[in-house]
Motif scaffolding. Structure first.
Motif, PDB file in Angstrom:
ATOM      1  N   GLN A  67      42.339 -14.814 -33.134  1.00 11.94           N
ATOM      2  CA  GLN A  67      43.729 -15.138 -33.446  1.00 11.94           C
ATOM      3  C   GLN A  67      44.398 -15.863 -32.281  1.00 11.94           C
ATOM      4  O   GLN A  67      45.135 -16.821 -32.482  1.00 11.94           O
ATOM      5  CB  GLN A  67      44.495 -13.873 -33.817  1.00 11.94           C
ATOM      6  CG  GLN A  67      44.093 -13.314 -35.163  1.00 11.94           C
ATOM      7  CD  GLN A  67      44.702 -11.961 -35.462  1.00 11.94           C
ATOM      8  OE1 GLN A  67      45.071 -11.214 -34.553  1.00 11.94           O
ATOM      9  NE2 GLN A  67      44.793 -11.634 -36.734  1.00 11.94           N
ATOM     10  N   GLU A  85      38.013  -5.189 -33.459  1.00 15.60           N
ATOM     11  CA  GLU A  85      39.426  -5.431 -33.150  1.00 15.60           C
ATOM     12  C   GLU A  85      39.565  -6.471 -32.048  1.00 15.60           C
ATOM     13  O   GLU A  85      40.422  -7.356 -32.121  1.00 15.60           O
ATOM     14  CB  GLU A  85      40.115  -4.134 -32.744  1.00 15.60           C
ATOM     15  CG  GLU A  85      40.336  -3.183 -33.899  1.00 15.60           C
ATOM     16  CD  GLU A  85      40.878  -1.835 -33.475  1.00 15.60           C
ATOM     17  OE1 GLU A  85      40.718  -1.440 -32.287  1.00 15.60           O
ATOM     18  OE2 GLU A  85      41.458  -1.152 -34.335  1.00 15.60           O
ATOM     19  N   GLN A  86      38.711  -6.381 -31.025  1.00 15.06           N
ATOM     20  CA  GLN A  86      38.758  -7.342 -29.923  1.00 15.06           C
ATOM     21  C   GLN A  86      38.374  -8.737 -30.399  1.00 15.06           C
ATOM     22  O   GLN A  86      39.009  -9.732 -30.040  1.00 15.06           O
ATOM     23  CB  GLN A  86      37.822  -6.900 -28.792  1.00 15.06           C
ATOM     24  CG  GLN A  86      37.871  -7.797 -27.580  1.00 15.06           C
ATOM     25  CD  GLN A  86      39.225  -7.775 -26.913  1.00 15.06           C
ATOM     26  OE1 GLN A  86      39.820  -6.737 -26.742  1.00 15.06           O
ATOM     27  NE2 GLN A  86      39.723  -8.943 -26.539  1.00 15.06           N
ATOM     28  N   ARG A 114      41.335 -10.141 -32.318  1.00 15.03           N
ATOM     29  CA  ARG A 114      42.414 -10.563 -31.412  1.00 15.03           C
ATOM     30  C   ARG A 114      42.056 -11.878 -30.723  1.00 15.03           C
ATOM     31  O   ARG A 114      42.882 -12.795 -30.634  1.00 15.03           O
ATOM     32  CB  ARG A 114      42.688  -9.482 -30.363  1.00 15.03           C
ATOM     33  CG  ARG A 114      43.541  -8.346 -30.851  1.00 15.03           C
ATOM     34  CD  ARG A 114      44.009  -7.470 -29.711  1.00 15.03           C
ATOM     35  NE  ARG A 114      42.928  -6.880 -28.942  1.00 15.03           N
ATOM     36  CZ  ARG A 114      42.348  -5.713 -29.217  1.00 15.03           C
ATOM     37  NH1 ARG A 114      42.757  -5.002 -30.253  1.00 15.03           N
ATOM     38  NH2 ARG A 114      41.385  -5.233 -28.461  1.00 15.03           N
TER      39      ARG A 114
END
Length: 53
Positions: A47, A40-41, A44
């Protein structure tokens, strides 16, 4: 190095695996949560970096 699309796919697979595990009432591997969190990190970060470039 994985692409963003590959990372999203792996994250989806890990979360799906976790749902199946919960239904079977099995003990979760402690590394599972760490992997999900790291993915997830990474997603992120990628992005945010794409938006800035």
């Amino acid at each position: 190095m994985f692409t963003l699309k590959e990372k999203l796919y792996m994250l989806e697979l890990l979360k799906e695996h976790n749902r199946k595990r919960l239904l079977a009432f099995r003990k979760k591997d402690p590394s599972h949560d760490r992997l999900v969190e790291k993915l997830e990190q990474m997603i992120r970060n990628e992005q945010v970096n794409r938006e800035q470039l």
